[in-house]
Design a protein around this motif. Structure first.
Motif, short mmCIF file in Angstrom:
data_model
loop_
_atom_site.label_atom_id
_atom_site.label_comp_id
_atom_site.label_asym_id
_atom_site.label_seq_id
_atom_site.Cartn_x
_atom_site.Cartn_y
_atom_site.Cartn_z
N TYR A 27 3.65 -9.49 1.86
CA TYR A 27 3.02 -10.74 1.43
C TYR A 27 3.33 -11.86 2.41
O TYR A 27 4.37 -11.87 3.07
CB TYR A 27 3.41 -11.12 0.01
N TYR A 87 8.31 -7.96 3.54
CA TYR A 87 8.09 -6.72 2.81
C TYR A 87 8.85 -6.73 1.49
O TYR A 87 8.40 -6.18 0.49
CB TYR A 87 8.57 -5.52 3.63
N SER A 112 6.88 -0.64 -3.71
CA SER A 112 6.87 0.36 -2.64
C SER A 112 8.26 0.91 -2.36
O SER A 112 9.27 0.26 -2.60
CB SER A 112 6.34 -0.26 -1.34
N ASP A 128 3.23 -0.17 3.28
CA ASP A 128 1.91 -0.65 3.70
C ASP A 128 1.74 -2.12 3.32
O ASP A 128 1.05 -2.87 4.00
CB ASP A 128 0.80 0.14 3.00
N ALA A 129 2.32 -2.48 2.20
CA ALA A 129 2.04 -3.80 1.62
C ALA A 129 3.10 -4.83 2.02
O ALA A 129 4.27 -4.52 2.16
CB ALA A 129 1.99 -3.68 0.10
N MET A 144 3.08 -0.23 -5.44
CA MET A 144 2.09 -0.15 -4.36
C MET A 144 0.72 0.04 -4.97
O MET A 144 0.47 1.03 -5.64
CB MET A 144 2.44 1.06 -3.48
#
Length: 350
Positions: A82, A105, A54, A79-80, A1
DNA sequence: TCTCCTCGAGATCT
DNA sequence: CTCGAGGAGA
């Protein structure tokens, strides 16, 4: 992350990792022990690197005197994510939609490994909310896990970022223990340990399942340690982080002594390698007879017991520095005798 | 001998 | 990250 901040001037500072301060400065200590109360921990992540990956699941089980007394198990929405292009979408049906755009995710490798899908993640709570509850669950208990540095490093960074506090719990690593106690094994992955002890490995790679598996390994490892060592303490002393053999580590349970014994109240120092016993056992005998152990020859020393110095290439004239100092003190009139180990054995036999 | 280092090798986690 | 080897200095 990836976590960073940008100030007014556009300067980027990493919030974790090689960022603003020493990395994980307040991390707890790696312990060699088998506590009665502890929390077994395992997390699943999107990859191996805390800087770029993450947490997607946290599992933890609290044990007290061998029995489970609490459990934490929850998926985490990172949170992340693509974005997927058209080619990606042709290859998978496991994706989510954020603001009308298809996203993932986690990639298929992680889904294959853990069984956790993007659809499952979509309904999970955010990292911060999960961590708040996990922090309360964990409290300040000792953490136990397999290669637990992995989990702790991820969580440490996540704690700092989300809760603005470090994760400072001390921890016990079952992999570290296994490497020490099962030297005959070539590998010490969790799977290898379960095979060695014939422990059920079904359901592995989901966080809370791995916690149960790890705890079973822990209990088997404890038995193995006690088979190979007289006590957990002796085992702990055998690891490299343990700082040598010091006189203050030798204590006696005896309360009454034979005050007539030649070693009673005498300060004894050993030099060289004893032929017939370990130095620590010899020191234990001294302590049990009411003698006093020391680390070096001083004016207070009464006996210097000579072991074999052949293993030490630095000693060319056959005399250790301890022996030279002892002979010097004797010339000065001190109450000190240099004796061979055989004389020592005669003395302790009485 | 003893203690404190540094450095490289090897292994595990998802 | 941990361990063990090997060196420096006491």
């Amino acid at each position: 992350m990836i976590r960073f901040s940008i100030d007014e001037k556009g300067k980027i500072t990493l919030e974790t990792g090689e960022g603003k301060r020493k990395v994980r400065e307040l991390k707890g200590n790696s312990l060699i022990e088998f506590p009665n109360n502890y929390v077994v921990l395992d997390i699943e992540t999107t990859g191996l690197d805390p800087k770029f990956d993450s947490i997607i699941e946290i599992g933890a089980i609290r044990y007290q005197n061998g029995k489970e007394i609490g459990r934490f198990s929850e998926l985490v929405k990172p949170d992340a994510y693509y974005y997927l292009d058209e080619e990606d979408i042709k290859q998978t049906s496991d994706y989510c939609v954020v603001d009308g755009e298809p996203i993932q995710y986690i990639n298929s490798f992680i889904t294959d490994l853990t069984g956790i899908t993007n659809k499952m993640i979509e309904n999970a709570r955010d990292e911060k909310d999960v961590l708040k509850d996990f922090d309360i669950f964990l409290s300040d208990d000792i953490i136990i896990g397999h290669n637990v540095n992995f989990d702790i490093n991820f969580l440490y960074d996540a704690f700092e970022y989300n809760l603005d506090k470090p994760l400072s719990n001390d921890f016990v690593d079952t992999m570290r223990i296994a490497r020490r106690i099962l030297k005959e094994l070539k590998h010490h992955r969790l799977r290898d340990i379960t095979e060695y002890y014939k422990i059920n490995y079904e359901g592995a790679h989901r966080a809370v399942n791995d916690c149960m598996i790890t705890d079973n390994c822990l209990k088997c490892l404890q038995e193995s340690v006690l088979l190979q060592f007289e006590s957990i303490d002796e085992f702990a002393k055998s690891v490299s982080s343990y700082k040598g053999l010091s006189a203050k580590d030798i204590t006696t349970s005896k309360t009454e002594f034979d005050e007539e014994h030649p070693l009673y109240g005498k300060v004894c120092i050993f030099t060289g390698v004893l032929e017939k016993m370990l130095r620590k056992d010899a020191m234990q005998i001294v302590a049990d007879l009411g003698g006093i152990n020391g680390n070096s020859v001083t004016a207070k020393t009464n006996y210097l017991i000579l072991g074999n110095n052949d293993y030490c290439s630095l000693i060319k004239d056959g005399k250790s520095n301890k022996q030279k100092k002892a002979e010097e003190l004797k010339l000065k009139g001190n109450d000190i005798e240099v004796i061979t180990e055989n004389v020592f054995y005669d003395m302790i036999e009485n």
